[in-house]
Enzyme design. Structure first.
Site, PDB file in Angstrom:
ATOM      1  N   VAL A 142       0.879  -1.178   0.000  1.00  0.00           N
ATOM      2  CA  VAL A 142       0.000   0.000   0.000  1.00  0.00           C
ATOM      3  C   VAL A 142       0.913   1.224   0.000  1.00  0.00           C
ATOM      4  O   VAL A 142       1.963   1.213   0.616  1.00  0.00           O
ATOM      5  CB  VAL A 142      -0.931   0.028   1.224  1.00  0.00           C
ATOM      6  N   CYS A 143       0.528   2.267  -0.731  1.00  0.00           N
ATOM      7  CA  CYS A 143       1.412   3.418  -0.888  1.00  0.00           C
ATOM      8  C   CYS A 143       0.618   4.708  -1.006  1.00  0.00           C
ATOM      9  O   CYS A 143      -0.600   4.702  -1.172  1.00  0.00           O
ATOM     10  CB  CYS A 143       2.272   3.259  -2.150  1.00  0.00           C
ATOM     11  N   THR A 144       1.338   5.842  -0.937  1.00  0.00           N
ATOM     12  CA  THR A 144       0.759   7.160  -1.220  1.00  0.00           C
ATOM     13  C   THR A 144       1.647   7.858  -2.236  1.00  0.00           C
ATOM     14  O   THR A 144       2.863   7.975  -2.025  1.00  0.00           O
ATOM     15  CB  THR A 144       0.666   8.011   0.053  1.00  0.00           C
ATOM     16  N   ARG A 333      -5.767   7.646   4.046  1.00  0.00           N
ATOM     17  CA  ARG A 333      -4.560   8.468   3.916  1.00  0.00           C
ATOM     18  C   ARG A 333      -4.765   9.591   2.908  1.00  0.00           C
ATOM     19  O   ARG A 333      -4.036  10.580   2.911  1.00  0.00           O
ATOM     20  CB  ARG A 333      -3.388   7.583   3.477  1.00  0.00           C
TER      21      ARG A 333
END
Length: 395
Positions: A142-144, A333
């Site tokens: 999972v990333c931003t 997020r």
């Protein structure tokens, strides 16, 4: 009487909404403003720099890097295998899986198959273990990612790499096991031909696909996983059965970074190439409004969200949810990142202020391995290892 009932009901609904909003971000904090240059408890250091010489035979390209990071790579591969062993207790099944993974490596497209074989030989590891390491990004991340444009038209790109979801929780240290093991494996890579840089990337040593990269003067690119019922597991299964017309997503990003010569060409390939797994490709260019989120199924682009500064869209933010849908309540997020970007304001956008945004919990969380900052006009990339001291969201 009815009016009072309606008022009471509305008040109750409002209170419930407030409670839900608060419950969404139990670890939220005020937007950080003084985190850059990196320092303090969330900063764990810089990464080493290496050259990947594309003029070498594929089997030799990664030798220097993986020799330098051999211990760290072997630890990560063992960690992944140990986690798998906790769920599978049959020696026969484990031996069968290891054999199938080694065979899978031989079916991967050139030059990636030869690079992986060269890595296995260089670190004296089973080929199946190196193959597993090179495909697990398709499933467990999972990333931003953020692309922004400042008031002068300059573009910036940044991302938090959050990795290791469900891959073992260390109760004693309140952290994800694999996340901690991956941090020493992060490197900055300069891919060169004829002694000239083709592109630069922030990556795991020994991972031949690309997750973040910059091609000077042309585009920047990051990749986020997209969770879907029609997910990466299905694509890998189809590949094993012999249906191999789709691309492994990190191999596609590597190929685009190597070969695409314009923002539009990169955008077209990322939007239209068939994939094994759904994905989000976050692409930035070198001209005003050249920035987008490409939401992909395995077969098509479902949506392309573009920068549009004339209409006030001076940034795009992608976590792991479709941009037109709300994020999961327990994993929002997106809105904290947007809030901090709005708080920063367009005229103050820079690599430093983007680092501040990505340092704000829960954008920064227990899964965060590193933060990478990209600037296209200079072909600039910088990567920092991260930590999220308690209290901190697990994701």
């Amino acid at each position: 009487m009815r009016a009072w009932v309606l008022v009471a009901a509305a008040a109750a609904a409002a209170l419930l909404t407030v409670a839900v909003v608060r419950a969404r971000d139990p670890y939220a904090e005020e937007c950080k403003i003084h985190e850059y240059p990196p320092t303090g408890p969330t900063y764990k250091g810089t990464v080493s720099n290496y050259i990947i010489n594309l003029d070498l035979p594929p089997s030799q390209r990664w030798v220097q890097v993986v020799h330098a990071k051999k211990t760290e790579l072997l630890i990560v591969m063992k960690t992944i295998k140990d986690i798998f062993y906790t769920f599978v207790h049959s020696r026969k099944l484990i031996a069968s899986m290891e054999s199938k993974l080694a065979w899978l490596g031989s079916t991967l497209p050139y030059p990636f198959n030869e690079e992986i074989k060269g890595i296995a030989s260089a670190v004296e590891a089973p080929l199946g273990d190196v193959v597993a390491f090179n495909i697990f990004y398709e499933i467990f991340t999972v990333c931003t990612s953020i692309v922004t444009e400042d008031t002068s038209g300059k573009l910036y790109h940044a991302r938090n790499l959050d990795f290791g979801l469900f891959l073992g929780w260390d109760i004693q240290n309140s952290s994800w096991i694999t996340t901690g093991k991956l941090k020493p494996l992060m490197v900055s890579l300069d891919f060169q031909k004829n002694n000239k840089t083709v592109f630069k990337s922030s990556n795991f040593a020994g991972y031949v696909g690309m997750i973040s990269g910059v091609k000077q003067g042309i585009f920047t690119l990051t990749m986020n996983e997209r969770f879907s019922i029609d997910g990466g597991y299905i694509g890998v299964f189809e590949w094993l059965l012999g249906q191999r017309d789709g691309w492994w997503m990190s191999f596609l990003t590597r190929t685009v970074l190597e070969n695409s010569t314009s923002y539009e060409d990169a955008k077209d390939k990322l939007a239209n190439t068939k994939l094994l797994a759904p994905a989000y490709f976050i692409l930035g260019g070198n001209k005003s409004n050249e920035g987008c989120i490409i939401t992909r199924s395995r077969t098509a682009a479902l949506n392309i969200k573009n920068l549009d500064t004339k209409n006030g869209i001076w940034y795009v933010v992608e976590t792991n949810y479709d941009p037109w849908k709300p994020p999961l309540v327990i994993d929002d997020r997106r809105h904290p990142a947007m809030n901090c970007l709005n708080h920063t304001k367009q005229e103050k956008i820079s690599l430093g202020t983007l680092y501040n945004v990505l340092s704000t919990k829960p954008v920064l969380n227990k899964l965060t391995v590193s933060t990478t900052l990209l600037e296209v006009s200079e072909g600039h990339i910088e990567t920092y290892l991260r930590d999220c001291p308690d209290p901190c969201s697990p994701w």
